[in-house]
Every structure is written in structure tokens, then in C-alpha cells.
Design a protein around this motif. Structure first.
Motif, PDB file in Angstrom:
ATOM      1  N   PHE A   7      69.406  22.804   1.915  1.00  0.00           N
ATOM      2  CA  PHE A   7      68.191  22.403   1.691  1.00  0.00           C
ATOM      3  C   PHE A   7      67.279  23.300   0.994  1.00  0.00           C
ATOM      4  CE2 PHE A   7      69.061  20.782   6.155  1.00  0.00           C
ATOM      5  CZ  PHE A   7      68.932  19.474   5.813  1.00  0.00           C
ATOM      6  N   LYS A  10      63.940  21.434  -3.814  1.00  0.00           N
ATOM      7  CA  LYS A  10      62.590  20.749  -3.339  1.00  0.00           C
ATOM      8  C   LYS A  10      62.784  19.387  -2.916  1.00  0.00           C
ATOM      9  CE  LYS A  10      57.952  19.823  -5.240  1.00  0.00           C
ATOM     10  NZ  LYS A  10      56.841  20.562  -4.756  1.00  0.00           N
ATOM     11  N   PRO A  11      62.414  19.179  -1.842  1.00  0.00           N
ATOM     12  CA  PRO A  11      62.470  17.721  -1.190  1.00  0.00           C
ATOM     13  C   PRO A  11      61.606  16.780  -1.848  1.00  0.00           C
ATOM     14  CG  PRO A  11      61.133  18.937   0.410  1.00  0.00           C
ATOM     15  CD  PRO A  11      61.445  20.019  -0.905  1.00  0.00           C
ATOM     16  N   ARG A  13      59.385  14.126  -1.017  1.00  0.00           N
ATOM     17  CA  ARG A  13      58.722  13.604  -0.017  1.00  0.00           C
ATOM     18  C   ARG A  13      58.322  12.013  -0.004  1.00  0.00           C
ATOM     19  NH1 ARG A  13      52.780  15.779   2.424  1.00  0.00           N
ATOM     20  NH2 ARG A  13      52.242  13.868   3.576  1.00  0.00           N
ATOM     21  N   THR A  34      69.929  13.861  -2.568  1.00  0.00           N
ATOM     22  CA  THR A  34      68.505  14.177  -2.656  1.00  0.00           C
ATOM     23  C   THR A  34      68.390  14.926  -1.411  1.00  0.00           C
ATOM     24  OG1 THR A  34      68.197  12.443  -4.128  1.00  0.00           O
ATOM     25  CG2 THR A  34      66.352  13.351  -2.811  1.00  0.00           C
ATOM     26  N   VAL A  35      67.513  15.893  -1.360  1.00  0.00           N
ATOM     27  CA  VAL A  35      66.860  16.333  -0.070  1.00  0.00           C
ATOM     28  C   VAL A  35      65.556  15.590   0.222  1.00  0.00           C
ATOM     29  CG1 VAL A  35      65.680  18.343   1.348  1.00  0.00           C
ATOM     30  CG2 VAL A  35      67.693  18.616  -0.111  1.00  0.00           C
ATOM     31  N   VAL A  36      65.494  14.700   1.400  1.00  0.00           N
ATOM     32  CA  VAL A  36      64.288  14.106   1.730  1.00  0.00           C
ATOM     33  C   VAL A  36      63.479  14.516   2.834  1.00  0.00           C
ATOM     34  CG1 VAL A  36      63.702  11.738   2.248  1.00  0.00           C
ATOM     35  CG2 VAL A  36      65.751  12.013   0.732  1.00  0.00           C
ATOM     36  N   GLU A  37      62.238  14.428   2.482  1.00  0.00           N
ATOM     37  CA  GLU A  37      61.298  14.822   3.565  1.00  0.00           C
ATOM     38  C   GLU A  37      60.257  13.392   3.835  1.00  0.00           C
ATOM     39  OE1 GLU A  37      59.709  19.045   4.003  1.00  0.00           O
ATOM     40  OE2 GLU A  37      57.937  17.766   3.400  1.00  0.00           O
ATOM     41  N   ARG A  69      63.247  16.067   7.890  1.00  0.00           N
ATOM     42  CA  ARG A  69      63.822  16.667   6.793  1.00  0.00           C
ATOM     43  C   ARG A  69      65.472  16.345   6.870  1.00  0.00           C
ATOM     44  NH1 ARG A  69      63.022  22.285   3.709  1.00  0.00           N
ATOM     45  NH2 ARG A  69      61.804  21.174   1.798  1.00  0.00           N
ATOM     46  N   HIS A  71      69.352  15.731   4.209  1.00  0.00           N
ATOM     47  CA  HIS A  71      70.063  15.696   2.963  1.00  0.00           C
ATOM     48  C   HIS A  71      70.756  14.220   2.889  1.00  0.00           C
ATOM     49  CE1 HIS A  71      73.293  17.299   0.365  1.00  0.00           C
ATOM     50  NE2 HIS A  71      72.422  17.294  -0.346  1.00  0.00           N
TER      51      HIS A  71
END
Length: 100
Positions: A7, A10-11, A13, A34-37, A69, A71
Motif C-alpha cells: 500500500f 498513493k491511493p 480516491r 492500483t491502490v484504491v481508497e 482501502r 489493492h
């Protein structure tokens, strides 16, 4: 590498609104890796934000916001459902996340 985690990026958003009996947007597309928030806000009663295939089960407080959050490491289409009974249209409260 020291200090790194899956993680560490940078997520991205994404804001989601939950209200009787829908999620807006109802379809979310993200790129694999992608890291998703997700910021999920209830505009009325308590709801749930459940994506069983991704291991998500998050309550959304009445008139509040929950942050989830994750991944996006698995391609596919994943069903979103409201996990807390919110009225007679509860079963129709659905959406999907598509990981491309």
C-alpha cells in the motif's frame, strides 16, 4: 526494500454515495495494480458496503462516511451489495467494481 508495503503507492480516491436503494456511482472501474481508497458516505440510514469476492464487509454509519482501502490486484468484475437491511428496496442496492 525497507519501509515498503503493497500500500505504499498513493491511493486513487473514489467517492461513493449510499442511499436508499443505490450506490452512486454504481459502477467503478480501476486498473489492476492500483491502490484504491473508497470514501463511502451514507445520505440517510446505516448501510453496508460488501464485496464478498474481495473480502470487504464495511458498515457505513447513518449520515457518516466509511473509508475502505484495498489493492486491486485481481482482475475481474466484483459485485457490491448493501450488507445491512435498509428497507424494502434493500435487495436492489447493488453495484460493481471492475478491475481491468
Amino acid at each position: 526494500m525497507e519501509g515498503c508495503s503493497r500500500f505504499s503507492s498513493k491511493p486513487v480516491r473514489i467517492d461513493i454515495t449510499a442511499r436508499k436503494y443505490k450506490f452512486e456511482p454504481s459502477e467503478i472501474r480501476v486498473k489492476r495494480g492500483t491502490v484504491v481508497e473508497l470514501h463511502i458516505t451514507s445520505q440517510d440510514v446505516q448501510h453496508g458496503f460488501d464485496i464478498p469476492d474481495l473480502g470487504m464487509k464495511e458498515p457505513i454509519p447513518k449520515l457518516g462516511t466509511a473509508v475502505v482501502r484495498f489493492h486491486a490486484d485481481k482482475r475481474g468484475e466484483f459485485r457490491i451489495a448493501c450488507g445491512i437491511v435498509c428497507g424494502p428496496g434493500h435487495d436492489d442496492m447493488q453495484g460493481r467494481i471492475i478491475v481491468e
